[in-house]
Design a protein around this motif. Structure first.
Motif, PDB file in Angstrom:
ATOM      1  N   ALA A  56      -3.375 117.709  -6.453  1.00  0.00           N
ATOM      2  CA  ALA A  56      -2.604 117.260  -5.291  1.00  0.00           C
ATOM      3  C   ALA A  56      -1.913 115.939  -5.572  1.00  0.00           C
ATOM      4  O   ALA A  56      -0.830 115.660  -5.061  1.00  0.00           O
ATOM      5  CB  ALA A  56      -3.524 117.121  -4.082  1.00  0.00           C
ATOM      6  N   ALA A  57      -2.551 115.116  -6.441  1.00  0.00           N
ATOM      7  CA  ALA A  57      -1.963 113.815  -6.784  1.00  0.00           C
ATOM      8  C   ALA A  57      -0.744 113.958  -7.672  1.00  0.00           C
ATOM      9  O   ALA A  57       0.013 113.005  -7.843  1.00  0.00           O
ATOM     10  CB  ALA A  57      -3.013 112.941  -7.475  1.00  0.00           C
ATOM     11  N   LEU A  58      -0.547 115.142  -8.259  1.00  0.00           N
ATOM     12  CA  LEU A  58       0.586 115.337  -9.161  1.00  0.00           C
ATOM     13  C   LEU A  58       1.873 115.678  -8.413  1.00  0.00           C
ATOM     14  O   LEU A  58       2.961 115.370  -8.881  1.00  0.00           O
ATOM     15  CB  LEU A  58       0.279 116.477 -10.150  1.00  0.00           C
ATOM     16  CG  LEU A  58      -0.840 116.252 -11.155  1.00  0.00           C
ATOM     17  CD1 LEU A  58      -1.082 117.531 -11.944  1.00  0.00           C
ATOM     18  CD2 LEU A  58      -0.495 115.116 -12.091  1.00  0.00           C
ATOM     19  N   ARG A  59       1.744 116.320  -7.258  1.00  0.00           N
ATOM     20  CA  ARG A  59       2.918 116.918  -6.629  1.00  0.00           C
ATOM     21  C   ARG A  59       3.992 115.902  -6.272  1.00  0.00           C
ATOM     22  O   ARG A  59       5.179 116.144  -6.476  1.00  0.00           O
ATOM     23  CB  ARG A  59       2.489 117.701  -5.387  1.00  0.00           C
ATOM     24  CG  ARG A  59       1.774 118.994  -5.697  1.00  0.00           C
ATOM     25  CD  ARG A  59       1.769 119.913  -4.482  1.00  0.00           C
ATOM     26  NE  ARG A  59       0.950 119.353  -3.417  1.00  0.00           N
ATOM     27  CZ  ARG A  59      -0.316 119.667  -3.224  1.00  0.00           C
ATOM     28  NH1 ARG A  59      -0.923 120.502  -4.050  1.00  0.00           N
ATOM     29  NH2 ARG A  59      -0.996 119.133  -2.231  1.00  0.00           N
ATOM     30  N   SER A  60       3.581 114.755  -5.731  1.00  0.00           N
ATOM     31  CA  SER A  60       4.578 113.781  -5.279  1.00  0.00           C
ATOM     32  C   SER A  60       5.309 113.112  -6.425  1.00  0.00           C
ATOM     33  O   SER A  60       6.331 112.462  -6.217  1.00  0.00           O
ATOM     34  CB  SER A  60       3.908 112.712  -4.407  1.00  0.00           C
ATOM     35  OG  SER A  60       2.880 112.069  -5.124  1.00  0.00           O
ATOM     36  N   GLY A  61       4.813 113.265  -7.653  1.00  0.00           N
ATOM     37  CA  GLY A  61       5.471 112.634  -8.785  1.00  0.00           C
ATOM     38  C   GLY A  61       6.266 113.584  -9.656  1.00  0.00           C
ATOM     39  O   GLY A  61       6.797 113.184 -10.680  1.00  0.00           O
ATOM     40  N   MET A  62       6.385 114.863  -9.236  1.00  0.00           N
ATOM     41  CA  MET A  62       6.958 115.870 -10.112  1.00  0.00           C
ATOM     42  C   MET A  62       8.483 115.821 -10.210  1.00  0.00           C
ATOM     43  O   MET A  62       9.054 116.290 -11.183  1.00  0.00           O
ATOM     44  CB  MET A  62       6.526 117.269  -9.653  1.00  0.00           C
ATOM     45  CG  MET A  62       5.051 117.556  -9.852  1.00  0.00           C
ATOM     46  SD  MET A  62       4.562 119.198  -9.262  1.00  0.00           S
ATOM     47  CE  MET A  62       5.510 120.240 -10.373  1.00  0.00           C
ATOM     48  N   LEU A  63       9.162 115.270  -9.205  1.00  0.00           N
ATOM     49  CA  LEU A  63      10.615 115.409  -9.125  1.00  0.00           C
ATOM     50  C   LEU A  63      11.395 114.340  -9.879  1.00  0.00           C
ATOM     51  O   LEU A  63      12.618 114.440  -9.978  1.00  0.00           O
ATOM     52  CB  LEU A  63      11.046 115.415  -7.653  1.00  0.00           C
ATOM     53  CG  LEU A  63      10.447 116.550  -6.800  1.00  0.00           C
ATOM     54  CD1 LEU A  63      10.926 116.438  -5.359  1.00  0.00           C
ATOM     55  CD2 LEU A  63      10.811 117.910  -7.388  1.00  0.00           C
ATOM     56  N   LEU A  64      10.726 113.329 -10.401  1.00  0.00           N
ATOM     57  CA  LEU A  64      11.436 112.252 -11.088  1.00  0.00           C
ATOM     58  C   LEU A  64      11.695 112.644 -12.547  1.00  0.00           C
ATOM     59  O   LEU A  64      11.157 112.063 -13.476  1.00  0.00           O
ATOM     60  CB  LEU A  64      10.623 110.955 -11.005  1.00  0.00           C
ATOM     61  CG  LEU A  64      10.324 110.452  -9.592  1.00  0.00           C
ATOM     62  CD1 LEU A  64       9.378 109.267  -9.636  1.00  0.00           C
ATOM     63  CD2 LEU A  64      11.626 110.062  -8.896  1.00  0.00           C
ATOM     64  N   TRP A  65      12.571 113.611 -12.738  1.00  0.00           N
ATOM     65  CA  TRP A  65      12.736 114.220 -14.057  1.00  0.00           C
ATOM     66  C   TRP A  65      13.236 113.226 -15.100  1.00  0.00           C
ATOM     67  O   TRP A  65      12.854 113.299 -16.267  1.00  0.00           O
ATOM     68  CB  TRP A  65      13.695 115.406 -13.967  1.00  0.00           C
ATOM     69  CG  TRP A  65      15.077 115.048 -13.498  1.00  0.00           C
ATOM     70  CD1 TRP A  65      15.542 115.045 -12.224  1.00  0.00           C
ATOM     71  CD2 TRP A  65      16.174 114.640 -14.325  1.00  0.00           C
ATOM     72  NE1 TRP A  65      16.850 114.648 -12.175  1.00  0.00           N
ATOM     73  CE2 TRP A  65      17.274 114.403 -13.458  1.00  0.00           C
ATOM     74  CE3 TRP A  65      16.347 114.459 -15.683  1.00  0.00           C
ATOM     75  CZ2 TRP A  65      18.513 113.989 -13.923  1.00  0.00           C
ATOM     76  CZ3 TRP A  65      17.579 114.050 -16.159  1.00  0.00           C
ATOM     77  CH2 TRP A  65      18.652 113.822 -15.283  1.00  0.00           C
ATOM     78  N   LYS A  66      14.067 112.277 -14.703  1.00  0.00           N
ATOM     79  CA  LYS A  66      14.594 111.308 -15.673  1.00  0.00           C
ATOM     80  C   LYS A  66      13.470 110.428 -16.211  1.00  0.00           C
ATOM     81  O   LYS A  66      13.369 110.177 -17.424  1.00  0.00           O
ATOM     82  CB  LYS A  66      15.674 110.430 -15.009  1.00  0.00           C
ATOM     83  CG  LYS A  66      16.464 109.594 -16.001  1.00  0.00           C
ATOM     84  CD  LYS A  66      17.479 108.712 -15.271  1.00  0.00           C
ATOM     85  CE  LYS A  66      18.521 109.551 -14.557  1.00  0.00           C
ATOM     86  NZ  LYS A  66      19.583 108.679 -13.964  1.00  0.00           N
ATOM     87  N   VAL A 112      -4.717 108.865 -19.930  1.00  0.00           N
ATOM     88  CA  VAL A 112      -4.727 109.354 -18.555  1.00  0.00           C
ATOM     89  C   VAL A 112      -5.153 108.228 -17.622  1.00  0.00           C
ATOM     90  O   VAL A 112      -4.344 107.592 -16.961  1.00  0.00           O
ATOM     91  CB  VAL A 112      -5.645 110.582 -18.402  1.00  0.00           C
ATOM     92  CG1 VAL A 112      -5.670 111.044 -16.948  1.00  0.00           C
ATOM     93  CG2 VAL A 112      -5.158 111.717 -19.296  1.00  0.00           C
ATOM     94  N   SER A 113      -6.435 107.928 -17.599  1.00  0.00           N
ATOM     95  CA  SER A 113      -6.952 107.004 -16.589  1.00  0.00           C
ATOM     96  C   SER A 113      -6.383 105.603 -16.707  1.00  0.00           C
ATOM     97  O   SER A 113      -6.084 104.959 -15.704  1.00  0.00           O
ATOM     98  CB  SER A 113      -8.481 106.943 -16.676  1.00  0.00           C
ATOM     99  OG  SER A 113      -9.029 108.199 -16.367  1.00  0.00           O
ATOM    100  N   PHE A 131       1.291 112.165 -12.975  1.00  0.00           N
ATOM    101  CA  PHE A 131       1.970 113.358 -13.477  1.00  0.00           C
ATOM    102  C   PHE A 131       2.205 113.266 -14.979  1.00  0.00           C
ATOM    103  O   PHE A 131       1.870 114.191 -15.736  1.00  0.00           O
ATOM    104  CB  PHE A 131       3.303 113.547 -12.748  1.00  0.00           C
ATOM    105  CG  PHE A 131       4.080 114.739 -13.228  1.00  0.00           C
ATOM    106  CD1 PHE A 131       3.811 116.000 -12.714  1.00  0.00           C
ATOM    107  CD2 PHE A 131       5.065 114.605 -14.202  1.00  0.00           C
ATOM    108  CE1 PHE A 131       4.518 117.106 -13.166  1.00  0.00           C
ATOM    109  CE2 PHE A 131       5.772 115.707 -14.657  1.00  0.00           C
ATOM    110  CZ  PHE A 131       5.503 116.971 -14.130  1.00  0.00           C
ATOM    111  N   ASN A 132       2.766 112.142 -15.441  1.00  0.00           N
ATOM    112  CA  ASN A 132       3.104 112.030 -16.862  1.00  0.00           C
ATOM    113  C   ASN A 132       1.879 111.951 -17.751  1.00  0.00           C
ATOM    114  O   ASN A 132       1.857 112.542 -18.836  1.00  0.00           O
ATOM    115  CB  ASN A 132       3.988 110.795 -17.074  1.00  0.00           C
ATOM    116  CG  ASN A 132       5.438 111.078 -16.787  1.00  0.00           C
ATOM    117  OD1 ASN A 132       6.136 111.688 -17.587  1.00  0.00           O
ATOM    118  ND2 ASN A 132       5.901 110.674 -15.617  1.00  0.00           N
TER     119      ASN A 132
END
Length: 344
Positions: A56-66, A112-113, A131-132
């Motif tokens: 769930a923590a990944l979803r909000s960061g997925m759209l910053l493709w650049k 990661v952490s 996300f990254n």
């Protein structure tokens, strides 16, 4: 308030010292059975990461493709190209295993952490960091051995490149998936027992560090290169860190990243994972007597990146007019702990 002390970095030194004093138990054929410790330890580490990781923590960061392209490009293209140049430039100056170790460091995924903890401490874009850092770990299963195959004879002990990747998927990705599928039952337990999971995770990595160095000491690898190898590694890893860090910063400036995105990009794009590097090396290089030298660059780079980035996180937090946690707390929360902050 009393500052938390990070015991993992001294633990790495102690693990290497014990391997020097008592190498036989962890060497090939020793009573600790390092081949079983390797497989079981790797699976345990990545199972714990899977249990602790909230998608769930990944979803909000997925759209910053650049931002994602810059981070992954730095981790899996800029770093390895520098590593190949370093490998070629040191052909007559460094031991072959150490040269392979520098390329291996450059080919590893990001942390990661610690990337997430440092980004949060500096008030950067935490969802983008989560996300990254996570995607980097998954990409590394394929891209790290692919880069290493350009110079290292991985196939000599582990079979074809495809077999190496399948082996990594079985012992790294599969436990991660099983851990993730176990979250409905174990997620709350993991959240309540983060210190215990952190201790098990780090202790397992230290055990792998110990067994990684045992064969090197039994076969006398360090009597040939010892202090020279260590000093060369300290100098070259320091130069490598700042070269990549400044390059990533220049790219962020050119692309006009805002403050939060710049912080996440700098921390994720300049870091390399010891938590992934030690288990992956055990699987990729097997009982290679030079494994200690191969791991030396990442073992030096790991504390170097944490200390420098910890200081920078504190400075940037002050600029944000919000104090960061003490450096000791940042380091104690950093990789290789599997703890990932929630969305909020």
């Amino acid at each position: 308030m009393k500052k938390k002390r990070d015991w993992f970095l001294p633990g790495m030194v102690l693990a290497v010292f014990l391997a020097w004093l008592f190498p036989q138990p962890g060497a090939d054929g020793g009573w600790l059975h390092p081949e079983l410790i390797t497989s079981g330890g790797v699976a345990l580490i990545f199972f714990l990461h899977g249990v602790a990781l909230s998608f769930a923590a990944l979803r909000s960061g997925m759209l910053l493709w650049k931002l994602h392209l810059v981070v992954q490009g730095c981790v899996f293209l800029l770093f390895p190209l520098i590593g190949l140049g370093l490998y070629a430039a040191t052909a007559h100056a460094l031991p072959d295993d150490l040269r392979v170790g520098f390329l291996y460091l450059c080919a590893l995924p990001s942390t990661v952490s610690s990337s997430v903890a440092l980004t949060a401490a500096a008030h950067g874009n935490v969802p983008a960091a989560v996300f990254n850092a996570t995607i980097s770990s998954l990409l590394g299963v394929v891209l790290t051995p692919l880069w290493m195959s350009t110079v290292a004879e991985i196939a000599s002990s582990q079979g074809s490149l495809g077999k190496v990747v399948l082996n990594l998927c079985f012992w790294l990705v599969l436990p991660l998936i099983v851990g993730q599928l176990s979250r409905p039952w174990l997620g709350n337990w993991a959240a309540r027992h983060k210190p215990f999971i952190n201790t098990v995770d780090r202790g397992t990595i230290l055990l792998l560090v110990y067994t990684s160095f045992c064969d090197s000491f039994v076969l006398g690898v360090w009597t040939q290169h010892g202090l020279t190898a260590v000093l060369a590694t300290i100098v070259l890893t320091t130069l490598l860190f700042w070269l990549v860090f400044w390059t990533v910063g220049a790219i962020c400036t050119a692309l006009k990243f805002n403050r939060e995105d710049r912080i996440a990009t700098l921390f994720c794009g300049s870091k390399k994972s010891l938590a992934t590097g030690v288990p992956m090396a055990q699987l990729m290089f097997g009982s290679d007597p030079g494994l200690g030298l191969i791991l030396l660059p990442i073992m030096v780079y790991h504390p170097l990146q944490l200390v420098i980035c910890g200081v920078l996180a504190g400075r940037w937090a002050k600029e944000h007019h919000t104090p960061a946690p003490p450096l000791g707390e940042i380091l104690a929360a950093a990789e290789p702990s599997p703890s990932i902050p929630d969305e909020n």
